[in-house]
Design a protein around this motif. Structure first.
Motif, PDB file in Angstrom:
ATOM      1  N   LEU A  14      -1.244  35.722  34.241  1.00 38.12           N
ATOM      2  CA  LEU A  14      -1.774  34.368  34.466  1.00 38.12           C
ATOM      3  C   LEU A  14      -2.503  33.849  33.237  1.00 38.12           C
ATOM      4  O   LEU A  14      -2.338  32.688  32.847  1.00 38.12           O
ATOM      5  CB  LEU A  14      -2.710  34.354  35.673  1.00 38.12           C
ATOM      6  N   ILE A  15      -3.320  34.682  32.631  1.00 38.75           N
ATOM      7  CA  ILE A  15      -4.071  34.256  31.452  1.00 38.75           C
ATOM      8  C   ILE A  15      -3.123  33.917  30.314  1.00 38.75           C
ATOM      9  O   ILE A  15      -3.283  32.896  29.643  1.00 38.75           O
ATOM     10  CB  ILE A  15      -5.079  35.347  31.032  1.00 38.75           C
ATOM     11  N   LEU A  16      -2.106  34.738  30.122  1.00 33.65           N
ATOM     12  CA  LEU A  16      -1.142  34.461  29.059  1.00 33.65           C
ATOM     13  C   LEU A  16      -0.332  33.199  29.357  1.00 33.65           C
ATOM     14  O   LEU A  16       0.031  32.463  28.452  1.00 33.65           O
ATOM     15  CB  LEU A  16      -0.202  35.656  28.866  1.00 33.65           C
ATOM     16  N   THR A  17      -0.070  32.942  30.620  1.00 39.71           N
ATOM     17  CA  THR A  17       0.713  31.766  31.012  1.00 39.71           C
ATOM     18  C   THR A  17      -0.103  30.486  30.901  1.00 39.71           C
ATOM     19  O   THR A  17       0.379  29.481  30.392  1.00 39.71           O
ATOM     20  CB  THR A  17       1.219  31.916  32.466  1.00 39.71           C
ATOM     21  N   PHE A  18      -1.353  30.517  31.380  1.00 36.47           N
ATOM     22  CA  PHE A  18      -2.140  29.297  31.457  1.00 36.47           C
ATOM     23  C   PHE A  18      -3.099  29.097  30.291  1.00 36.47           C
ATOM     24  O   PHE A  18      -3.574  27.991  30.068  1.00 36.47           O
ATOM     25  CB  PHE A  18      -2.904  29.245  32.781  1.00 36.47           C
ATOM     26  N   GLY A  19      -3.411  30.150  29.569  1.00 39.08           N
ATOM     27  CA  GLY A  19      -4.284  30.024  28.408  1.00 39.08           C
ATOM     28  C   GLY A  19      -5.589  29.340  28.732  1.00 39.08           C
ATOM     29  O   GLY A  19      -6.356  29.790  29.572  1.00 39.08           O
ATOM     30  N   LYS A  20      -5.845  28.203  28.098  1.00 41.41           N
ATOM     31  CA  LYS A  20      -7.109  27.484  28.286  1.00 41.41           C
ATOM     32  C   LYS A  20      -7.168  26.725  29.610  1.00 41.41           C
ATOM     33  O   LYS A  20      -8.201  26.190  29.971  1.00 41.41           O
ATOM     34  CB  LYS A  20      -7.322  26.506  27.138  1.00 41.41           C
ATOM     35  N   ASP A  21      -6.060  26.636  30.330  1.00 40.10           N
ATOM     36  CA  ASP A  21      -6.009  25.866  31.571  1.00 40.10           C
ATOM     37  C   ASP A  21      -6.341  26.704  32.803  1.00 40.10           C
ATOM     38  O   ASP A  21      -5.829  26.466  33.882  1.00 40.10           O
ATOM     39  CB  ASP A  21      -4.619  25.247  31.741  1.00 40.10           C
ATOM     40  N   LEU A  22      -7.223  27.694  32.654  1.00 43.81           N
ATOM     41  CA  LEU A  22      -7.531  28.584  33.773  1.00 43.81           C
ATOM     42  C   LEU A  22      -8.184  27.868  34.941  1.00 43.81           C
ATOM     43  O   LEU A  22      -8.144  28.357  36.055  1.00 43.81           O
ATOM     44  CB  LEU A  22      -8.419  29.746  33.304  1.00 43.81           C
ATOM     45  N   GLY A  23      -8.773  26.725  34.718  1.00 46.33           N
ATOM     46  CA  GLY A  23      -9.395  25.977  35.802  1.00 46.33           C
ATOM     47  C   GLY A  23      -8.464  24.956  36.434  1.00 46.33           C
ATOM     48  O   GLY A  23      -8.864  24.220  37.327  1.00 46.33           O
ATOM     49  N   PRO A  36      -5.526  23.207  38.721  1.00 46.30           N
ATOM     50  CA  PRO A  36      -5.072  23.436  40.098  1.00 46.30           C
ATOM     51  C   PRO A  36      -3.858  24.358  40.162  1.00 46.30           C
ATOM     52  O   PRO A  36      -3.732  25.159  41.081  1.00 46.30           O
ATOM     53  CB  PRO A  36      -4.726  22.034  40.600  1.00 46.30           C
ATOM     54  N   ASP A  37      -2.968  24.272  39.180  1.00 43.55           N
ATOM     55  CA  ASP A  37      -1.788  25.143  39.167  1.00 43.55           C
ATOM     56  C   ASP A  37      -2.203  26.604  39.042  1.00 43.55           C
ATOM     57  O   ASP A  37      -1.657  27.469  39.709  1.00 43.55           O
ATOM     58  CB  ASP A  37      -0.850  24.784  38.012  1.00 43.55           C
ATOM     59  N   TYR A  60      -3.796  27.760  42.377  1.00 45.45           N
ATOM     60  CA  TYR A  60      -2.765  27.944  43.402  1.00 45.45           C
ATOM     61  C   TYR A  60      -2.015  29.251  43.166  1.00 45.45           C
ATOM     62  O   TYR A  60      -1.846  30.062  44.079  1.00 45.45           O
ATOM     63  CB  TYR A  60      -1.807  26.758  43.396  1.00 45.45           C
ATOM     64  N   LEU A  61      -1.562  29.472  41.936  1.00 45.77           N
ATOM     65  CA  LEU A  61      -0.801  30.673  41.623  1.00 45.77           C
ATOM     66  C   LEU A  61      -1.660  31.922  41.796  1.00 45.77           C
ATOM     67  O   LEU A  61      -1.204  32.927  42.356  1.00 45.77           O
ATOM     68  CB  LEU A  61      -0.248  30.600  40.202  1.00 45.77           C
ATOM     69  N   PHE A  62      -2.909  31.879  41.359  1.00 41.36           N
ATOM     70  CA  PHE A  62      -3.812  33.015  41.510  1.00 41.36           C
ATOM     71  C   PHE A  62      -4.023  33.325  42.993  1.00 41.36           C
ATOM     72  O   PHE A  62      -3.952  34.487  43.404  1.00 41.36           O
ATOM     73  CB  PHE A  62      -5.147  32.737  40.832  1.00 41.36           C
ATOM     74  N   THR A  63      -4.257  32.304  43.791  1.00 45.10           N
ATOM     75  CA  THR A  63      -4.450  32.491  45.232  1.00 45.10           C
ATOM     76  C   THR A  63      -3.215  33.123  45.857  1.00 45.10           C
ATOM     77  O   THR A  63      -3.315  34.078  46.636  1.00 45.10           O
ATOM     78  CB  THR A  63      -4.764  31.148  45.916  1.00 45.10           C
TER      79      THR A  63
END
Length: 76
Positions: A6-15, A17-18, A21-24
């Motif tokens: 997730l961190i590698l996919t979203f980078g700075k966008d960890l906050g 909504p996508d 949702y994916l983390f949940t």
């Protein structure tokens, strides 16, 4: 491992909504695969399957059904 993905996919966008949702979704699937009760009911007589359906989480629905959730349980 999935948190790293997730961190590698979203980078700075960890906050975003996508990300949330994916983390949940991944956390729910992880819990199911490790023994969470798929037919537990809350105070409204809803099961986790009801909640997954309400939020249109098809991967989570599939995980619930694969691990024995009963689709005939009703919340009324």
């Amino acid at each position: 491992l999935f948190l790293l993905i997730l961190i590698l996919t979203f980078g700075k966008d960890l906050g975003s909504p996508d990300f949330e949702y994916l983390f949940t979704k991944l956390m729910i699937i992880y819990c199911i695969q490790h023994g969470a009760r798929v037919d537990a009911v809350d105070s409204n007589q809803q099961t986790p399957l009801h909640r997954a359906a309400a939020f249109d989480m098809s991967d989570v629905i599939k995980a619930h059904l694969t691990h024995g959730a009963h689709i005939e349980k009703r919340d009324w």
